[in-house]
Design an enzyme around this catalytic site. Structure first.
Site, PDB file in Angstrom:
ATOM      1  N   ASP A  98       0.911  -1.103   0.273  1.00  0.00           N
ATOM      2  CA  ASP A  98       0.245   0.081  -0.056  1.00  0.00           C
ATOM      3  C   ASP A  98       0.704   1.342  -0.174  1.00  0.00           C
ATOM      4  O   ASP A  98       2.012   0.852   0.577  1.00  0.00           O
ATOM      5  CB  ASP A  98      -1.170  -0.201   1.056  1.00  0.00           C
ATOM      6  N   ASN A 141      -7.566  -1.957  13.681  1.00  0.00           N
ATOM      7  CA  ASN A 141      -8.745  -2.465  13.069  1.00  0.00           C
ATOM      8  C   ASN A 141      -9.031  -3.999  12.791  1.00  0.00           C
ATOM      9  O   ASN A 141     -10.117  -4.036  11.841  1.00  0.00           O
ATOM     10  CB  ASN A 141      -9.980  -1.479  12.531  1.00  0.00           C
ATOM     11  N   HIS A 185      -7.537  -4.295  10.056  1.00  0.00           N
ATOM     12  CA  HIS A 185      -7.033  -4.265   8.416  1.00  0.00           C
ATOM     13  C   HIS A 185      -5.836  -4.747   8.297  1.00  0.00           C
ATOM     14  O   HIS A 185      -4.960  -4.874   9.309  1.00  0.00           O
ATOM     15  CB  HIS A 185      -6.864  -2.601   7.772  1.00  0.00           C
ATOM     16  N   GLU A 213      -9.806  -1.694   4.470  1.00  0.00           N
ATOM     17  CA  GLU A 213     -10.143  -1.269   6.260  1.00  0.00           C
ATOM     18  C   GLU A 213     -11.221  -2.060   6.694  1.00  0.00           C
ATOM     19  O   GLU A 213     -11.996  -2.795   5.373  1.00  0.00           O
ATOM     20  CB  GLU A 213     -10.564   0.356   6.111  1.00  0.00           C
TER      21      GLU A 213
HETATM   22  C1  GLP Z   1      -0.637   0.490   8.378  1.00  0.00           C
HETATM   23  C2  GLP Z   1      -0.365  -0.457   7.545  1.00  0.00           C
HETATM   24  C3  GLP Z   1      -0.615  -1.818   7.515  1.00  0.00           C
HETATM   25  C4  GLP Z   1      -0.090  -1.821   9.039  1.00  0.00           C
HETATM   26  C5  GLP Z   1      -0.727  -1.198   9.891  1.00  0.00           C
HETATM   27  C6  GLP Z   1       0.013  -1.534  11.318  1.00  0.00           C
HETATM   28  O1  GLP Z   1      -1.539   0.763   8.928  1.00  0.00           O
HETATM   29  N1  GLP Z   1      -1.018   0.407   6.246  1.00  0.00           N
HETATM   30  O2  GLP Z   1      -0.229  -2.120   6.259  1.00  0.00           O
HETATM   31  O3  GLP Z   1       0.005  -3.712   9.312  1.00  0.00           O
HETATM   32  O4  GLP Z   1      -0.148   0.351   9.344  1.00  0.00           O
HETATM   33  O5  GLP Z   1       1.369  -1.128  11.806  1.00  0.00           O
HETATM   34  P1  GLP Z   1       2.094  -1.418  12.880  1.00  0.00           P
HETATM   35  O6  GLP Z   1       2.565  -2.425  12.617  1.00  0.00           O
HETATM   36  O7  GLP Z   1       2.637  -0.321  13.331  1.00  0.00           O
HETATM   37  O8  GLP Z   1       1.058  -1.535  14.286  1.00  0.00           O
END
Ligand code: GLP
Length: 236
Positions: free
Chosen positions: A67, A136, A138, A143
């Site tokens: 992404d 959440n 995702h 989402e």
């Molecule tokens: C972002 C990314 C996700 C990732 C998420 C969790 O939103 N788009 O791909 O899994 O963050 O991040 P973290 O690893 O910092 O908790």
């Protein structure tokens, strides 16, 4: 789903990196699906260490990221392209021309999405997809929603996602409100999926995703239907 519960973040990182390194050693020209967020940073550090020790060679690997924020180009420190260059690509011998991140600056968003799906298809799909998980549920930026979206798409970020990701920006106002993300098709067609999570704040969502009903309200729950999905998790 195979769930590996480990002691701490270092173990999450080491186990995840071992799976990725094994994939690259067994199939040097594999396609890695890569992720951003704070969780994979330790995994990438281990891979860099093992590259420096001569244990793994990335010269033939292709990578396809999940992404990107809409409106950020690769020179912006908060962009996911910058993150990948800075946290992994600049430190290993991957061919940067074979590293792909969705284009958050595309004039024609729909075209950028279908080009990305073409890219995944032409690469023969993803061999190993690394995932984090949002609070959440995702994955990528898929989402919670009323349906699972198969293709790469542009998504409006939830307030909670914007708030969670604000820590990477100077203020919450600076967090882009939309992103371009690989859809569930690209993720679910990956031959192997590896989801990593760390910290007590992820415990509830991991449990829901693994044990609750498969529902687009908890996007990661779709992984229950994947035939080769590993979750490495620590509550540290
Ligand atoms: C972002 C990314 C996700 C990732 C998420 C969790 O939103 N788009 O791909 O899994 O963050 O991040 P973290 O690893 O910092 O908790």
């Amino acid at each position: 789903m195979r769930v590996i519960k480990v002691e701490n973040y270092n173990e999450v990182s080491e186990r995840a990196a071992a799976m990725i390194a094994s994939q690259v050693i067994l199939q040097p020209d594999c396609v890695l699906g890569l992720a951003t967020g704070s969780t994979p940073i330790g995994t990438y550090k281990k891979l860099i260490q093992w590259y420096n020790e001569g244990k793994v060679d990335f010269s033939e690997v292709m990578s396809i990221n999940l992404d990107e924020y809409i409106g950020l180009d690769g020179s912006s420190e908060q962009s996911y392209r910058y993150f990948m260059n800075h946290n992994l690509f600049e430190h290993i011998n991957i061919n940067i021309a074979k590293t792909f991140v969705p284009d958050g600056m595309a004039k024609n968003g729909e075209e950028a999405c279908s080009l990305y799906d073409e890219r995944i298809k032409n690469a023969g799909g993803i061999d190993l997809q690394l995932l984090g998980i949002g609070n959440n549920g995702h994955i990528g930026f898929n989402e919670p929603s009323d349906c699972f979206l198969e293709c790469t798409h542009i998504v409006e970020l939830e307030e909670s996602t914007i708030a969670a990701n604000a820590r990477f920006f100077r203020s919450e106002e600076e967090v882009p409100k939309a992103a371009i993300t690989m859809g569930m098709g690209g993720i679910m067609r990956a031959k192997k999926v590896l989801l990593i999570a760390n910290g007590a704040q992820k415990a509830a969502i991991i449990k829901k995703a693994m044990e609750g009903p498969v529902t687009p309200k908890i996007p990661a729950s779709i992984l229950q239907l994947h035939s080769d999905c590993t979750i490495i998790y620590s509550e540290e």
